[in-house]
Write a protein that holds these residues in place. Sequence first.
Motif, PDB file in Angstrom:
ATOM      1  N   PRO A  65       0.730  -1.198  -0.164  1.00  7.95           N
ATOM      2  CA  PRO A  65      -0.049  -0.077   0.053  1.00  7.95           C
ATOM      3  C   PRO A  65       0.825   1.153  -0.033  1.00  7.95           C
ATOM      4  O   PRO A  65       2.144   1.317  -0.144  1.00  7.95           O
ATOM      5  N   GLU A  66       0.004   2.255  -0.110  1.00 11.29           N
ATOM      6  CA  GLU A  66       0.729   3.739  -0.068  1.00 11.29           C
ATOM      7  C   GLU A  66       1.402   3.810   1.644  1.00 11.29           C
ATOM      8  O   GLU A  66       1.080   2.888   2.606  1.00 11.29           O
ATOM      9  N   THR A  67       2.613   4.533   1.607  1.00  8.17           N
ATOM     10  CA  THR A  67       3.154   4.634   2.741  1.00  8.17           C
ATOM     11  C   THR A  67       3.391   3.445   3.441  1.00  8.17           C
ATOM     12  O   THR A  67       3.507   3.390   4.889  1.00  8.17           O
ATOM     13  N   THR A  68       4.282   2.711   2.856  1.00 10.41           N
ATOM     14  CA  THR A  68       4.420   1.309   3.457  1.00 10.41           C
ATOM     15  C   THR A  68       5.531   1.352   4.627  1.00 10.41           C
ATOM     16  O   THR A  68       5.563   0.746   5.297  1.00 10.41           O
ATOM     17  N   THR A  69       6.461   2.335   4.134  1.00 10.13           N
ATOM     18  CA  THR A  69       7.724   2.225   5.081  1.00 10.13           C
ATOM     19  C   THR A  69       7.442   3.109   6.320  1.00 10.13           C
ATOM     20  O   THR A  69       8.074   3.186   7.108  1.00 10.13           O
ATOM     21  N   LEU A  70       6.447   4.171   6.292  1.00 11.09           N
ATOM     22  CA  LEU A  70       6.354   4.995   7.491  1.00 11.09           C
ATOM     23  C   LEU A  70       4.916   5.642   7.294  1.00 11.09           C
ATOM     24  O   LEU A  70       4.651   6.380   6.217  1.00 11.09           O
ATOM     25  N   VAL A  71       4.347   5.691   8.405  1.00 11.20           N
ATOM     26  CA  VAL A  71       3.033   6.537   8.484  1.00 11.20           C
ATOM     27  C   VAL A  71       3.370   7.668   9.627  1.00 11.20           C
ATOM     28  O   VAL A  71       3.325   7.069  10.987  1.00 11.20           O
ATOM     29  N   GLN A  72       3.494   8.654   9.297  1.00 11.17           N
ATOM     30  CA  GLN A  72       3.957   9.774  10.256  1.00 11.17           C
ATOM     31  C   GLN A  72       3.354  11.139   9.969  1.00 11.17           C
ATOM     32  O   GLN A  72       3.806  11.908   8.934  1.00 11.17           O
ATOM     33  N   LYS A  73       2.257  11.623  10.660  1.00 10.36           N
ATOM     34  CA  LYS A  73       1.849  13.006  10.352  1.00 10.36           C
ATOM     35  C   LYS A  73       2.631  13.939  10.799  1.00 10.36           C
ATOM     36  O   LYS A  73       2.414  15.208  10.471  1.00 10.36           O
TER      37      LYS A  73
ATOM     38  N   GLN B 265      13.247  11.002   9.749  1.00  6.09           N
ATOM     39  CA  GLN B 265      13.248   9.576   9.387  1.00  6.09           C
ATOM     40  C   GLN B 265      13.353   9.326   8.121  1.00  6.09           C
ATOM     41  O   GLN B 265      13.620   8.051   7.702  1.00  6.09           O
ATOM     42  N   ILE B 266      13.171   9.914   7.024  1.00  6.85           N
ATOM     43  CA  ILE B 266      13.213   9.545   5.577  1.00  6.85           C
ATOM     44  C   ILE B 266      14.627  10.027   5.065  1.00  6.85           C
ATOM     45  O   ILE B 266      15.368  10.790   5.582  1.00  6.85           O
ATOM     46  N   HIS B 267      15.114   9.405   3.857  1.00  7.57           N
ATOM     47  CA  HIS B 267      16.270   9.789   3.212  1.00  7.57           C
ATOM     48  C   HIS B 267      15.868  10.096   1.945  1.00  7.57           C
ATOM     49  O   HIS B 267      14.813   9.792   1.322  1.00  7.57           O
ATOM     50  N   SER B 268      17.089  10.631   1.318  1.00  3.56           N
ATOM     51  CA  SER B 268      17.002  10.831  -0.401  1.00  3.56           C
ATOM     52  C   SER B 268      17.068   9.272  -0.873  1.00  3.56           C
ATOM     53  O   SER B 268      17.575   8.370  -0.211  1.00  3.56           O
ATOM     54  N   PRO B 269      16.818   9.180  -2.237  1.00  2.00           N
ATOM     55  CA  PRO B 269      16.767   7.994  -2.937  1.00  2.00           C
ATOM     56  C   PRO B 269      17.970   7.258  -2.807  1.00  2.00           C
ATOM     57  O   PRO B 269      17.763   5.971  -2.775  1.00  2.00           O
TER      58      PRO B 269
ATOM     59  N   GLY C 139       3.831   0.099  -2.944  1.00  2.00           N
ATOM     60  CA  GLY C 139       2.871   1.108  -3.285  1.00  2.00           C
ATOM     61  C   GLY C 139       3.301   2.684  -3.223  1.00  2.00           C
ATOM     62  O   GLY C 139       3.245   3.666  -4.118  1.00  2.00           O
ATOM     63  N   SER C 140       4.049   2.941  -1.790  1.00  2.00           N
ATOM     64  CA  SER C 140       4.727   4.324  -1.950  1.00  2.00           C
ATOM     65  C   SER C 140       5.630   4.343  -0.510  1.00  2.00           C
ATOM     66  O   SER C 140       5.390   3.620   0.217  1.00  2.00           O
ATOM     67  N   MET C 141       6.672   5.174  -0.819  1.00  2.00           N
ATOM     68  CA  MET C 141       7.609   5.550   0.250  1.00  2.00           C
ATOM     69  C   MET C 141       7.656   6.984   0.313  1.00  2.00           C
ATOM     70  O   MET C 141       7.700   7.805  -0.897  1.00  2.00           O
ATOM     71  N   ALA C 142       7.936   7.592   1.404  1.00  2.00           N
ATOM     72  CA  ALA C 142       8.205   9.112   1.422  1.00  2.00           C
ATOM     73  C   ALA C 142       9.614   9.200   1.330  1.00  2.00           C
ATOM     74  O   ALA C 142      10.541   8.593   2.165  1.00  2.00           O
ATOM     75  N   LEU C 143      10.217  10.227   0.668  1.00  2.00           N
ATOM     76  CA  LEU C 143      11.560  10.343   0.245  1.00  2.00           C
ATOM     77  C   LEU C 143      12.085  11.607   0.474  1.00  2.00           C
ATOM     78  O   LEU C 143      11.038  12.550  -0.254  1.00  2.00           O
TER      79      LEU C 143
ATOM     80  N   ARG D 290      10.097  26.105   1.956  1.00  2.00           N
ATOM     81  CA  ARG D 290      10.191  24.811   2.844  1.00  2.00           C
ATOM     82  C   ARG D 290      10.563  23.589   2.144  1.00  2.00           C
ATOM     83  O   ARG D 290       9.998  23.480   0.756  1.00  2.00           O
ATOM     84  N   ASP D 291      11.342  22.791   2.521  1.00  2.00           N
ATOM     85  CA  ASP D 291      11.696  21.736   1.983  1.00  2.00           C
ATOM     86  C   ASP D 291      10.552  20.546   1.959  1.00  2.00           C
ATOM     87  O   ASP D 291       9.633  20.615   2.736  1.00  2.00           O
ATOM     88  N   ARG D 292      10.102  19.851   0.939  1.00  2.00           N
ATOM     89  CA  ARG D 292       9.101  19.043   0.919  1.00  2.00           C
ATOM     90  C   ARG D 292       9.676  17.607   0.265  1.00  2.00           C
ATOM     91  O   ARG D 292      10.893  17.335  -0.302  1.00  2.00           O
ATOM     92  N   ALA D 293       8.748  16.450   0.711  1.00  2.02           N
ATOM     93  CA  ALA D 293       9.289  15.034   0.222  1.00  2.02           C
ATOM     94  C   ALA D 293       8.371  14.848  -0.808  1.00  2.02           C
ATOM     95  O   ALA D 293       7.805  15.646  -1.586  1.00  2.02           O
ATOM     96  N   VAL D 294       8.605  13.379  -1.584  1.00  2.00           N
ATOM     97  CA  VAL D 294       7.971  12.942  -2.779  1.00  2.00           C
ATOM     98  C   VAL D 294       7.173  11.668  -2.153  1.00  2.00           C
ATOM     99  O   VAL D 294       7.992  11.061  -1.357  1.00  2.00           O
ATOM    100  N   ASN D 295       6.004  11.389  -2.535  1.00  2.00           N
ATOM    101  CA  ASN D 295       5.266  10.231  -2.267  1.00  2.00           C
ATOM    102  C   ASN D 295       5.485   9.290  -3.415  1.00  2.00           C
ATOM    103  O   ASN D 295       4.799   9.456  -4.507  1.00  2.00           O
ATOM    104  N   ARG D 296       6.360   8.353  -3.577  1.00  2.00           N
ATOM    105  CA  ARG D 296       6.777   7.579  -4.554  1.00  2.00           C
ATOM    106  C   ARG D 296       6.721   6.178  -4.576  1.00  2.00           C
ATOM    107  O   ARG D 296       6.928   5.492  -3.668  1.00  2.00           O
TER     108      ARG D 296
END
Length: 280
Positions: A42-50, A58-62, A85-89, A99-105
């Motif tokens: 599913p989406e956000t497989t590796t982390l659900v963090q609001k 907690q996230i990293h560059s690809p 399904g997706s990871m935040a990167l 502001r820095d932003r992530a991608v949902n990939r």
Amino acid sequence: MSAIKLALIQMRSGTDPERNLDDAEALIREAAANGATFVLTPETTTLVQKDAERLFEQIHSPDVEPAIVRFADLADSLGIDLLIGSMALKGGATSDDGRDRAVNRSHLFGPDGALKARYDKIHMFDVALGGGETYSESTNYAPGDRAVLTEAAGGQLGLTICYDVRFAALYRRLAQAGAQMISVPSAFTRPTGRAHWETLLRARAIETGSFILAPAQGGKHEDGRKTWGHSMVIGPWGEVIAHLDHDEPGVLHAEIDLDEVASARSRIPSLRNDREFTGP
């Protein structure tokens, strides 16, 4: 017959990426052991963090994200097509205020572990649902700007993520480009899931004559978010082929025949019947 044995992974990812990776791997291995050659998470497989601050801690560059290497190795060792399904990167375009932003990939790995395709979620879930429940994905995530069609398990797969399902034009474009399957990894909220999840998935299948593959997050997560679950596989005629009728973690197996796509599209040739018009 162009049959594919696939499995959708339903998860309840939390705030610990390493534990989420372990949970995902266990379910993926279970799916493969039971015959699946194409597995989707599913989406956000590796982390659900609001919490935005904790998210970016907690996230990293690809190029240094350990989950990418681990999932590639897993696909290779199991000999399966594997859609995460997706990871935040890190690495999304900065916002207008700097502001820095992530991608949902999404990432699709082949049976040899090679990265076949990646897709950044195009449509951002910016909405107030009422009762104090609000979401503003565009605050922390940069939207993608490119539709992606790729090969998976011998068929043509269009990639989408969650909120994209409300934008029919994307699905039509993918189908007209040749998609026989369209993935919809999701983390639908309970209110919108209860009201719209199945209806939207079946509508996208009917409109495109495609198989819709929708693995989902489900349940109450550690960060307080509540998601709908109810992972589903929908056929190109709009029929529900397989579904989980709950929000617990698990594996949903289905076998699909890609020849049914051509059959459905020949019966209702709407993808060929577009007309130009003016107005309003």
